[in-house]
Motif scaffolding. Structure first.
Motif, PDB file in Angstrom:
ATOM      1  N   GLU A  40       0.807  -1.226   0.000  1.00  0.00           N
ATOM      2  CA  GLU A  40       0.000   0.000   0.000  1.00  0.00           C
ATOM      3  C   GLU A  40       0.839   1.275   0.000  1.00  0.00           C
ATOM      4  OE1 GLU A  40      -3.282  -2.395   2.739  1.00  0.00           O
ATOM      5  OE2 GLU A  40      -1.858  -0.997   3.661  1.00  0.00           O
ATOM      6  N   GLU A  41       2.126   1.126   0.251  1.00  0.00           N
ATOM      7  CA  GLU A  41       3.004   2.277   0.445  1.00  0.00           C
ATOM      8  C   GLU A  41       3.189   3.047  -0.866  1.00  0.00           C
ATOM      9  OE1 GLU A  41       3.522  -0.525   3.750  1.00  0.00           O
ATOM     10  OE2 GLU A  41       3.511  -0.765   1.566  1.00  0.00           O
ATOM     11  N   GLY A  42       2.769   4.294  -0.878  1.00  0.00           N
ATOM     12  CA  GLY A  42       2.787   5.099  -2.093  1.00  0.00           C
ATOM     13  C   GLY A  42       1.405   5.231  -2.700  1.00  0.00           C
ATOM     14  N   GLY A  43       0.413   4.553  -2.096  1.00  0.00           N
ATOM     15  CA  GLY A  43      -0.954   4.654  -2.569  1.00  0.00           C
ATOM     16  C   GLY A  43      -1.886   5.208  -1.513  1.00  0.00           C
ATOM     17  N   GLU A  44      -1.308   5.560  -0.343  1.00  0.00           N
ATOM     18  CA  GLU A  44      -2.125   6.024   0.780  1.00  0.00           C
ATOM     19  C   GLU A  44      -2.514   7.496   0.615  1.00  0.00           C
ATOM     20  OE1 GLU A  44       2.020   7.320   2.061  1.00  0.00           O
ATOM     21  OE2 GLU A  44       1.111   5.760   0.813  1.00  0.00           O
ATOM     22  N   ASN A  45      -3.411   7.972   1.478  1.00  0.00           N
ATOM     23  CA  ASN A  45      -3.808   9.386   1.452  1.00  0.00           C
ATOM     24  C   ASN A  45      -2.590  10.287   1.642  1.00  0.00           C
ATOM     25  OD1 ASN A  45      -6.903   9.714   1.437  1.00  0.00           O
ATOM     26  ND2 ASN A  45      -6.597   8.093   2.945  1.00  0.00           N
ATOM     27  N   CYS A  46      -2.430  11.230   0.743  1.00  0.00           N
ATOM     28  CA  CYS A  46      -1.287  12.151   0.813  1.00  0.00           C
ATOM     29  C   CYS A  46      -1.566  13.311  -0.137  1.00  0.00           C
ATOM     30  CB  CYS A  46      -0.005  11.419   0.409  1.00  0.00           C
ATOM     31  SG  CYS A  46       1.487  12.447   0.452  1.00  0.00           S
ATOM     32  N   LEU A  47      -1.214  14.528   0.279  1.00  0.00           N
ATOM     33  CA  LEU A  47      -1.422  15.665  -0.603  1.00  0.00           C
ATOM     34  C   LEU A  47      -0.685  15.494  -1.931  1.00  0.00           C
ATOM     35  CD1 LEU A  47      -2.749  17.013   1.877  1.00  0.00           C
ATOM     36  CD2 LEU A  47      -1.536  19.112   1.260  1.00  0.00           C
ATOM     37  N   LEU A  48       0.447  14.804  -1.901  1.00  0.00           N
ATOM     38  CA  LEU A  48       1.223  14.568  -3.116  1.00  0.00           C
ATOM     39  C   LEU A  48       0.484  13.680  -4.105  1.00  0.00           C
ATOM     40  CD1 LEU A  48       4.742  13.900  -1.541  1.00  0.00           C
ATOM     41  CD2 LEU A  48       3.866  16.055  -2.476  1.00  0.00           C
ATOM     42  N   HIS A  49      -0.521  12.952  -3.615  1.00  0.00           N
ATOM     43  CA  HIS A  49      -1.301  12.042  -4.462  1.00  0.00           C
ATOM     44  C   HIS A  49      -2.621  12.663  -4.882  1.00  0.00           C
ATOM     45  CE1 HIS A  49       0.847   8.660  -1.985  1.00  0.00           C
ATOM     46  NE2 HIS A  49       1.671   9.313  -2.778  1.00  0.00           N
ATOM     47  N   GLY A  50      -2.806  13.952  -4.570  1.00  0.00           N
ATOM     48  CA  GLY A  50      -4.039  14.623  -4.924  1.00  0.00           C
ATOM     49  C   GLY A  50      -5.147  14.457  -3.909  1.00  0.00           C
ATOM     50  N   ASP A  51      -4.830  13.932  -2.723  1.00  0.00           N
ATOM     51  CA  ASP A  51      -5.844  13.735  -1.691  1.00  0.00           C
ATOM     52  C   ASP A  51      -6.011  15.008  -0.857  1.00  0.00           C
ATOM     53  OD1 ASP A  51      -6.301  10.892  -2.266  1.00  0.00           O
ATOM     54  OD2 ASP A  51      -4.240  10.636  -1.565  1.00  0.00           O
ATOM     55  N   LYS A  52      -7.097  15.061  -0.090  1.00  0.00           N
ATOM     56  CA  LYS A  52      -7.429  16.267   0.659  1.00  0.00           C
ATOM     57  C   LYS A  52      -6.682  16.372   1.986  1.00  0.00           C
ATOM     58  CE  LYS A  52     -12.076  16.595  -1.321  1.00  0.00           C
ATOM     59  NZ  LYS A  52     -13.549  16.598  -1.044  1.00  0.00           N
ATOM     60  N   GLY A  53      -6.104  15.251   2.434  1.00  0.00           N
ATOM     61  CA  GLY A  53      -5.397  15.291   3.703  1.00  0.00           C
ATOM     62  C   GLY A  53      -4.427  14.132   3.816  1.00  0.00           C
ATOM     63  N   SER A  54      -3.816  14.000   4.982  1.00  0.00           N
ATOM     64  CA  SER A  54      -2.821  12.959   5.213  1.00  0.00           C
ATOM     65  C   SER A  54      -3.483  11.642   5.603  1.00  0.00           C
ATOM     66  CB  SER A  54      -1.869  13.402   6.329  1.00  0.00           C
ATOM     67  OG  SER A  54      -2.601  13.601   7.534  1.00  0.00           O
ATOM     68  N   GLU A  55      -2.701  10.559   5.561  1.00  0.00           N
ATOM     69  CA  GLU A  55      -3.186   9.239   5.966  1.00  0.00           C
ATOM     70  C   GLU A  55      -3.318   9.183   7.486  1.00  0.00           C
ATOM     71  OE1 GLU A  55      -4.970   6.288   5.991  1.00  0.00           O
ATOM     72  OE2 GLU A  55      -4.188   6.422   3.940  1.00  0.00           O
ATOM     73  N   ALA A  56      -4.274   8.328   7.937  1.00  0.00           N
ATOM     74  CA  ALA A  56      -4.482   8.187   9.382  1.00  0.00           C
ATOM     75  C   ALA A  56      -4.664   6.740   9.804  1.00  0.00           C
ATOM     76  CB  ALA A  56      -5.708   8.988   9.806  1.00  0.00           C
ATOM     77  N   PHE A  57      -4.457   5.804   8.878  1.00  0.00           N
ATOM     78  CA  PHE A  57      -4.839   4.419   9.140  1.00  0.00           C
ATOM     79  C   PHE A  57      -3.628   3.492   9.124  1.00  0.00           C
ATOM     80  CE2 PHE A  57      -7.469   0.602   7.609  1.00  0.00           C
ATOM     81  CZ  PHE A  57      -7.993   0.357   8.863  1.00  0.00           C
ATOM     82  N   LEU A  58      -3.593   2.574  10.066  1.00  0.00           N
ATOM     83  CA  LEU A  58      -2.613   1.479  10.136  1.00  0.00           C
ATOM     84  C   LEU A  58      -1.160   1.957  10.088  1.00  0.00           C
ATOM     85  CD1 LEU A  58      -4.208  -1.452   8.082  1.00  0.00           C
ATOM     86  CD2 LEU A  58      -4.404  -0.884  10.512  1.00  0.00           C
ATOM     87  N   SER A  59      -0.769   2.607  11.158  1.00  0.00           N
ATOM     88  CA  SER A  59       0.627   3.026  11.284  1.00  0.00           C
ATOM     89  C   SER A  59       1.034   2.928  12.743  1.00  0.00           C
ATOM     90  CB  SER A  59       0.802   4.468  10.791  1.00  0.00           C
ATOM     91  OG  SER A  59       0.393   5.381  11.795  1.00  0.00           O
ATOM     92  N   GLU A  60       2.267   3.289  13.039  1.00  0.00           N
ATOM     93  CA  GLU A  60       2.753   3.302  14.420  1.00  0.00           C
ATOM     94  C   GLU A  60       2.061   4.375  15.261  1.00  0.00           C
ATOM     95  OE1 GLU A  60       4.823   0.924  15.405  1.00  0.00           O
ATOM     96  OE2 GLU A  60       4.884   0.203  13.343  1.00  0.00           O
ATOM     97  N   ILE A  61       1.428   5.340  14.593  1.00  0.00           N
ATOM     98  CA  ILE A  61       0.744   6.419  15.310  1.00  0.00           C
ATOM     99  C   ILE A  61      -0.700   5.977  15.523  1.00  0.00           C
ATOM    100  CG2 ILE A  61       0.284   8.904  15.364  1.00  0.00           C
ATOM    101  CD1 ILE A  61       2.376   9.216  13.134  1.00  0.00           C
ATOM    102  N   VAL A  62      -0.925   5.180  16.548  1.00  0.00           N
ATOM    103  CA  VAL A  62      -2.257   4.640  16.817  1.00  0.00           C
ATOM    104  C   VAL A  62      -3.204   5.779  17.189  1.00  0.00           C
ATOM    105  CG1 VAL A  62      -3.596   3.059  18.251  1.00  0.00           C
ATOM    106  CG2 VAL A  62      -1.272   2.446  17.557  1.00  0.00           C
TER     107      VAL A  62
END
Length: 308
Positions: A40-62
């Motif tokens: 999934e890395e490189g396909g997640e929510n990210c402004l660089l990918h044209g998304d409206k915000g950052s990713e928030a799912f399934l990471s070390e930042i619970v």
């Protein structure tokens, strides 16, 4: 007054019932074990990918929340770890043991990772589609999600050299399965957690095979409030799951064990050690069929062809 029993009920709560069918696994195996690596890395929510915000799912930042209109540099680097380091650690664990894997590949993530895709193909892993982007589709319209799925198929074929035969959206919507059934080109789909065995559902182009996936025997629980916080907990849960189903197989009730993995989660050293321990554990047992999901789908259609 609304009567919930007056209309047809679209869910199946009966399943196979008291006695499950004999899956007739190859070699009279007592269990089919199937490993999924989610790429999934490189396909997640990210402004660089044209998304409206950052990713928030399934990471070390619970418990992370999306940052609207902002890049989350820590989150981005955690996902980068999965591609840069975690993937290669998992690739070595499985290739050294000559154990097959199914990759759930997000099309845009694979497009950004040609070396990893080449390694998947070198290892002869099945690469199923994990959708166009690793985002939540619950609020997409039917037309919007259909466009994403068709583009995922096109891009997947461009990046890997062949169209995907397995489908798993993950963060799906009520439209997802309908679109997959209408597209008609998949040997199986996996957006279900409803059974320990494959099963057929009706579709507009004939019976469609569902090969259920898992959220419990899954390293995603390292990134949830109620979950694993140490490698030995993960190993213990996988071992108990295997032992239970292996025992059922001895009693003529053979099943399938799916195990979900993520490069940025179990690819970390302390967790990878637990996974390696489990791989070695199952290799000590006889009558175990380690297979890709496509292997299982093809076998099921042959051993249990769909009824008209």
């Amino acid at each position: 007054m609304f009567d919930p029993f007056s209309a047809p009920y679209p869910r199946d709560l009966a399943g196979y019932g008291r006695k499950t069918p004999d899956p007739k696994w190859p070699g009279k195996a007592r269990i089919a074990v199937q490993f999924v690596i989610n790429y999934e890395e490189g396909g997640e929510n990210c402004l660089l990918h044209g998304d409206k915000g950052s990713e928030a799912f399934l990471s070390e930042i619970v418990g992370a929340a999306a940052w609207p209109g902002q890049r989350h540099m820590n989150m981005e680097s955690i996902y980068e770890y999965g591609a840069r380091a975690g993937f290669w650690r998992l690739w070595r664990l499985f290739t050294e043991r000559k154990m097959p894997v199914t990759v759930y590949g997000v099309a845009t993530a694979m497009q950004r990772s040609p070396e990893q895709v080449a390694a998947m193909k070198e290892a002869d892993w099945e690469i199923a589609t994990h959708g166009l982007k690793w985002i939540d589709y619950k609020d997409f319209s039917y037309e919007e999600e259909k466009a994403h799925i068709l583009e995922a198929i096109r891009l997947h074929e461009e990046v890997t050299g062949s169209r995907p035969l397995g489908f798993y959206q993950g963060r799906c919507s009520e439209h997802t399965l309908k679109i997959v059934l209408e597209e008609g080109g998949f040997a199986y789909s996996a957006d279900s957690y409803a059974d320990d065995l494959p099963y057929y559902i009706k579709g507009p182009k004939g019976p469609h095979l569902v090969v259920p996936y898992t959220l419990d025997a899954n390293d995603m629980r390292f990134a949830t409030p109620q979950g694993f916080n140490a490698g030995d907990q993960f190993y213990s849960y996988l071992k108990d799951s295997f032992d239970q189903l292996y025992g059922e197989g001895k009693e003529g009730q053979a099943k399938m064990l799916s195990i979900g993995l993520h490069c940025r989660l179990v690819g970390r050293p302390g967790r990878a050690r637990a996974l390696a321990k489990f791989l070695d554990y199952i290799q000590k047992h006889d009558k175990v069929w380690v297979a890709t999901r496509l292997d299982i789908a093809k076998h099921w259609r042959k051993a249990h062809p769909p009824k008209a």
